[in-house]
Scaffold this motif. Sequence first.
Motif, mmCIF file in Angstrom:
data_model
loop_
_atom_site.group_PDB
_atom_site.id
_atom_site.type_symbol
_atom_site.label_atom_id
_atom_site.label_comp_id
_atom_site.label_asym_id
_atom_site.label_seq_id
_atom_site.Cartn_x
_atom_site.Cartn_y
_atom_site.Cartn_z
ATOM 1 N N ARG A 1 -5.858 1.316 -5.793
ATOM 2 C CA ARG A 1 -6.111 2.725 -5.481
ATOM 3 C C ARG A 1 -6.527 2.894 -4.022
ATOM 4 N NH1 ARG A 1 -9.506 3.629 -9.320
ATOM 5 N NH2 ARG A 1 -11.437 3.949 -8.157
ATOM 6 N N LYS A 2 -7.218 1.895 -3.489
ATOM 7 C CA LYS A 2 -7.612 1.948 -2.088
ATOM 8 C C LYS A 2 -6.398 1.787 -1.164
ATOM 9 C CE LYS A 2 -12.015 2.328 -2.901
ATOM 10 N NZ LYS A 2 -12.720 3.586 -2.539
ATOM 11 N N PHE A 3 -5.359 1.197 -1.704
ATOM 12 C CA PHE A 3 -4.171 0.948 -0.879
ATOM 13 C C PHE A 3 -3.260 2.175 -0.789
ATOM 14 C CE2 PHE A 3 0.217 -0.701 -0.391
ATOM 15 C CZ PHE A 3 0.061 -1.387 0.788
ATOM 16 N N TRP A 4 -3.082 2.856 -1.940
ATOM 17 C CA TRP A 4 -2.139 3.971 -1.951
ATOM 18 C C TRP A 4 -2.779 5.245 -1.419
ATOM 19 C CZ3 TRP A 4 2.256 2.010 -2.117
ATOM 20 C CH2 TRP A 4 2.608 0.998 -3.023
ATOM 21 N N THR A 5 -2.032 6.033 -0.597
ATOM 22 C CA THR A 5 -2.552 7.303 -0.081
ATOM 23 C C THR A 5 -1.588 8.453 -0.271
ATOM 24 O OG1 THR A 5 -1.624 6.839 2.099
ATOM 25 C CG2 THR A 5 -3.898 6.154 1.697
ATOM 26 N N ALA A 6 -0.301 8.189 -0.346
ATOM 27 C CA ALA A 6 0.666 9.276 -0.482
ATOM 28 C C ALA A 6 1.913 8.757 -1.169
ATOM 29 C CB ALA A 6 1.041 9.824 0.900
ATOM 30 N N SER A 7 2.666 9.662 -1.780
ATOM 31 C CA SER A 7 3.926 9.236 -2.374
ATOM 32 C C SER A 7 4.944 9.049 -1.263
ATOM 33 C CB SER A 7 4.423 10.295 -3.372
ATOM 34 O OG SER A 7 4.656 11.515 -2.708
ATOM 35 N N ARG A 8 5.845 8.086 -1.459
ATOM 36 C CA ARG A 8 6.809 7.792 -0.414
ATOM 37 C C ARG A 8 8.221 7.871 -0.971
ATOM 38 N NH1 ARG A 8 2.474 5.721 -0.365
ATOM 39 N NH2 ARG A 8 3.008 4.417 -2.119
ATOM 40 N N GLN A 9 9.109 8.167 -0.127
ATOM 41 C CA GLN A 9 10.510 8.211 -0.520
ATOM 42 C C GLN A 9 11.286 7.226 0.351
ATOM 43 O OE1 GLN A 9 11.692 12.242 -0.020
ATOM 44 N NE2 GLN A 9 10.351 13.034 -1.658
ATOM 45 N N ALA A 10 12.296 6.644 -0.213
ATOM 46 C CA ALA A 10 13.240 5.778 0.511
ATOM 47 C C ALA A 10 12.637 4.488 1.044
ATOM 48 C CB ALA A 10 13.877 6.557 1.664
ATOM 49 N N ILE A 11 11.418 4.154 0.623
ATOM 50 C CA ILE A 11 10.845 2.862 1.030
ATOM 51 C C ILE A 11 10.155 2.210 -0.159
ATOM 52 C CG2 ILE A 11 10.451 3.525 3.445
ATOM 53 C CD1 ILE A 11 7.437 3.773 2.672
ATOM 54 N N ASN A 12 10.030 0.893 -0.080
ATOM 55 C CA ASN A 12 9.171 0.137 -0.990
ATOM 56 C C ASN A 12 8.022 -0.422 -0.175
ATOM 57 O OD1 ASN A 12 10.711 0.514 -3.293
ATOM 58 N ND2 ASN A 12 12.006 -1.276 -2.882
ATOM 59 N N CYS A 13 6.843 -0.318 -0.707
ATOM 60 C CA CYS A 13 5.665 -0.793 0.028
ATOM 61 C C CYS A 13 4.965 -1.866 -0.797
ATOM 62 C CB CYS A 13 4.722 0.375 0.283
ATOM 63 S SG CYS A 13 3.538 0.020 1.587
ATOM 64 N N TYR A 14 4.641 -2.969 -0.146
ATOM 65 C CA TYR A 14 4.006 -4.092 -0.829
ATOM 66 C C TYR A 14 2.779 -4.549 -0.048
ATOM 67 C CZ TYR A 14 8.746 -4.540 -2.786
ATOM 68 O OH TYR A 14 9.959 -4.310 -3.371
ATOM 69 N N LEU A 15 1.837 -5.113 -0.783
ATOM 70 C CA LEU A 15 0.733 -5.836 -0.163
ATOM 71 C C LEU A 15 0.852 -7.275 -0.654
ATOM 72 C CD1 LEU A 15 -1.808 -5.390 1.642
ATOM 73 C CD2 LEU A 15 -3.139 -5.312 -0.474
ATOM 74 N N ILE A 16 1.079 -8.221 0.265
ATOM 75 C CA ILE A 16 1.238 -9.623 -0.129
ATOM 76 C C ILE A 16 0.183 -10.469 0.572
ATOM 77 C CG2 ILE A 16 3.722 -9.319 -0.477
ATOM 78 C CD1 ILE A 16 4.186 -10.888 2.126
ATOM 79 N N ASP A 17 -0.078 -11.652 0.012
ATOM 80 C CA ASP A 17 -1.066 -12.536 0.640
ATOM 81 C C ASP A 17 -0.370 -13.567 1.526
ATOM 82 O OD1 ASP A 17 -0.162 -14.618 -0.971
ATOM 83 O OD2 ASP A 17 -1.801 -14.458 -2.405
#
Length: 1073
Positions: free
Chosen positions: A826-842
Motif C-alpha cells: 500500500r505504501k508503494f502504490w499511489t495511482a492507477s496506471r495505464q499502459a505500464i507494468n510496475c514492479y518492486l524487485i530486490d
Amino acid sequence: MILNLLRAFWGVFFIFWTAFNTALVDVVGSEQQIPLSVVKLWASAFGGEIKSIAAKYSGSQLLQKKYKEYEKDVSIEEIDGLQLVKNLAKSMEEMFHKKSEAVRRLVEAAEDAHLKHEFDADLQYEYFNAVLINERDEEGNFLELGKEFILEPNDHFNNLPVNISLSDVQVPTNMYNKDPAIVNGVFWSESLNKVFVDNFDRDPSLIWQYFGSAKGFFRQYPGIKWEPDENGVIAFDCRNRKWYIQAATSPKDVVILVDVSGSMKGLRLTIAKQTVSSILDTLGDDDFFNIIAYNEELHYVEPCLNGTLVQADRANKEHFREHLNKLFAKGIGMLDIALNEAFNILNDFNHTGQGSICSQAIMLITDGAVDTYDTIFAKHNWPDRKVRMFTYLIGREAAFADNLKWMACANKGFFTQISTLADVQENVMEYLHVLSRPKVIDQEHDVVWTEAYIDSTLPQAQKLADDQGLVLMTTVAMPVFSKQNETRSKGILLGVVGTDVPVKELLKAIPKYKLGIHGYAFAITNNGYILTHPELRPLYEEGKKRRKPNYSSVDLSEVEWEDRDDVLRNAMVNRKTGKFSMEVKKTVDKGKRVLVMTNDYYYTDIRGTPFSLGVALCRGHGKYFFRGNVTIEEGLHDLEHPDVSLADEWSYCNTDLHPEHHQMTQLEAIKLYLTGKEPLLQCDKELIQEVLFDAVVSAPIEAYWTSLALNKSENSDKGVEVAFLGTRTGLSRINLFVGPEQLTNQDFLTAEDKENIFNADHFPLWYRRAAEQLPGSFVYSIPFSRETANKSNVVTASTAIQLLDDRKSPVVAAVGIQMKLEFFQRKFWTASRQAINCYLIDNNGFILVSEDYRQTGNFFGEIEGAVMNKLLTMGSFKRITLYDYQAMCRTNKESSDSAHSLLDPYNAFFAAVKWIMTELAMFLVEFNLCSWWHSDLTAKAQRLKQTLEPCDTEYPAFVSERTIKETTGNIACDDCFKSFVIQQIPSSNLFMVVVDNECNCESILPITMEPIEIRYNESLKCERLKSQKIRRRPESCHGFHPEENARECGGVLGLSAKRTLVLLPLLLAIFSR
C-alpha cells in the motif's frame, strides 16, 4: 515532522504521476523511453517513507547511537585463524579422548570377565531381554526373560524411558534366545553394567554405550525397550553395523567371483546375487572391490572398471547392485580363467598404491568346482598366501564341496554352504571372523571412528525421529579379544564395544561468536567425507525427514566446490596445518540467493582420530572481534529483562556435565554462574562477558519499543507487527506490536523457523543479509514458501549495526521489523496506471510488489524475460552459476508389482500350493523347476515408477550490480519496441522497474532459476567411476600373523578335505623358509 513532509510531498507527486501516466499513453509502442526523472522521483519518495518506517520501528538509530557511546571503551582485535583452529582442535581432541577412554575401560572389563568365565553348555540364566522386558502373559505373569525392568524418562536421553542402572540385551529374531553360546556370553558380559554406570558418572555427557557380541547379541546401556516391526521382527544385527566391521577387521581389497554358468539358473542365481549384496554390506569406505561374473568368459559387472578396483563407498556399491540384476546364467563355468584374473587384479592394484595396502581376498560364489586349481594358487599365492580365499557353495548339493573347502583351507580362508536365502546373512559374516584373527593375535585394540551417519534402526533413534528428526552421529569403537591361552592362535574375536557421539556435541565446542557472521567450522574424515559442515544436507523432502542414499559419503569438494583443484581438501586429508583462501558463492534462503565473498580457511588435524578440522572466516568484518566491558551487576540487571533470549544451540555454559544442570536454560546457567551459586558449572567466561556488554548496550531499546507500542496512533493499522534485534553473542530481543494471535507469520523467530534464529552453525538470515548491505541501509525480503506457490504475507526489513565506519569494523548487531505485505504494498502504490507494468524487485531479482498479487515472490525473469535478459546484457544484474552435488532428481525406473496376482483368490491358492510343493521338493526346484516357477504365472508386471535419485545439478542465481543505480532501455521485439526503466530505491536493496506492457515480447523466453541436471555421457561416467580422490589410509593394518591357526576354515557335515591337497601348501611354506 519528516514523515509529515513526506506525506505532503506524496500528494504533490500523485498529481505529477497522474499527468505522467496520461502522457505515457501517447508514446507507448514507439522507441521513446519512459521518463526516468518521474520514476526516480517516485523511487525516492517510496524509499524515504519505507526507510523512515523501518528505522523508526526497529530502533536502529538508537542502537547505533548506544554502541557509538561505548566506542572508546572497546578494543578491536583481528582474529588469528590458525591459532583459533588449533585451539578448537585441542578441545575436540580432549572430548574425543574422554569418549575413547570410556570405551577402553569397557574393553578391559569385558576381556577380564571372559577370561574368568568357563563355558557351560547347560547354563541357565535369566537375563533382561530388551524385547520381552515388562511383557506379561494372559494370566498376568511376566514372560520368561521378560522380568520387570524399571524404565523412567530421562532428559539426558531425550526423555526416553530408560534404566540408567542396568543394560539389557537384544537378540536378533532369527537367533534362539537361549542358545548356549548366547546365554554364556550374556552371563559373563553382565560385568559391564558396573563399567557402564561408572563411565556415565565420570563423563555425564556420554550417551549410549554398548557391546556387540560376535555371537550376535547386543548389550545396550542404558537399558531400553525394543519393539518389533509390524511383522513381529527385529532385523537389527550388531555385526552388520559399520562400527562393528570397522573395529573387527583391517582394510581390505576384495575381488568377488560369481559363477553364472547354466547350472546356476533360477534360485541358485538369486541366492548368489543376495550373497554378493550381503558381502557389499560388509565393505566400508576404507575397502576396495570389484565383481566379476564368469562362465566360459569373464564378464565384469561394470565393464568400465575392467582390471581395477573401486572404493567401497555407498554410491559405488549401489551402482554395482543395480548391475547385478542384469546377470543371467548360461554356458559352462571356467573357474581357472576367473581365478587368474582375480589374482592379477589384486597384484596390479596393490602395486599402484591406491588400495587398502593391507588384507586381500577373493570371494568365490559358485555351485561347485571340478578341480582344486592348485597350480594357479601355487603360481600366484603360495607360499606367502597373502590373498585369502573365501568360498561359498550355493545349493544343497555337496558333490563339489571338497574342492571348494580345500581352496579355502589352503589359502587361509573359509568355506561355507548356503542353501537358502535365509542362510545368506549368517554365512557371509563368517569371513569377518577370519579377517579379525591377526588383529586378535596381535592384541591390538585399535580405536576406530566411523563417518557421520544416521542410525534409524535402534529404538532410541526411531523414537527420536518422530519427535526431533534423525540425529547425525559418529561412533567410537574398539574390538574385544579372547585372552585365554588355549585360544590365542585361533584369534577369537569376542565382539566390539562402542559409544555414540552426536555431531551436535562437536558443534558445542565451537565458539560461533568468534567465527563471525558468515564464518563456520567443519570437519572431514580420512577419506575426505564430511563429518560436519553447515552445507551438508543429509535429508530430503522437508517434513518427511528422509535420508539421502549417499548422505554419509558427501565429499568436501562437493560443498566447497569452488576449490576445483582440491587444494583445501587434499591438505586436510593429509592432516596438514595451514591456510587457504578463495572466493566463494554461498547460497542462503533455501538456495534462492547468493552471497559472493572471499573466505580464508584455516585447518589442522584432530589427534587421536581420523578427522581434520577447518575454520572458514569471511574477509572484512568477519576477521575482526571486539571486546566490551561492563560490570557483572550492570549485565545481570539487563539480562533479567523478559524480552532477552540467548541462542539455544550455543554453549555459554556446559549443562551436560552434572545431572542437576540438565534442565537449566543457558540464561539460567549464566545467572547462577555469575552469582557463584553453582561452582561446578563450567562456562565460557569470555563469551559471557560479551553477552553482558550486549545486554547493557541494547537494554534501552526495550523502553523505546514499549513507548511505540503504547502510542497506538503511531501504528493504527497495525502494519508493523514485530521488531527484533540480534547481537554477535547470540543475544536476541523481540517486541510484538500486535497480540501473538494476530501475527501474520506465527513461526517467525521460533524454533520452527531455523533460518531466522541463531543456531549451532549460522547466524539468522536477516542478520547475514543485512551485514552485506551498505551501512545505514535496509535489506527487504519476502520469506520463501516451501510450496511451489509463494504464500508469504509478510515483508522483513533489517539493517546492520557497525561499531566503526569502515570494513574492518565488526558487525556488532542487526535490527529489523516484520510487516504485513499488504501494508508494504500500500505504501508503494499511489495511482492507477495505464499502459505500464510496475514492479518492486530486490537485489536478487525477486518480486515484492506487482499489480498481479500472484506474482509476488516469483523471480522477475519468469514474468518479464525480455527485460531481465536486457538487464543482464547491460550489466545491471549478473548471473552466477551455482552447483549442487547433493541434489535429488526425479527419474523413471522400472518397478515390479506382483501384488495384483494375489488379489485373485485362485492365484493366491495356487501360490500357497506352490510354496508347499517347494518345501517338499526343494532339490527339484533348485535344479529343474526354477524356470517354470518364474513363468508368467508369477511374472511381475513391469511399469515405470518415478523416484528421487541422487544427482548433480547446475542452477543460476542473480545479483544486482551495486554501482548501477538506474538505467533505461528499449528492447526490439517482433513488431514493436518494449521500453523500461529501472531505478534503485535509496537506502535499500530494492529496485523499481517500470515496463511498457503494450509491446509483447513472447519471442524472448522467460529466464528461470530451475536447476538443470548435469548429465554425464558414458565415457565421463566411466572416468568418474575410475577417478579416485586422495585419501589417507588408516594407520594400522593387521593382514596376517605367523601364529594364525588357518585349520579352522569352515565345512559341512561329513566334509573332509583331501589330505595331500591340504598338506601341499603347508609343505611349500616350510621349504620356502
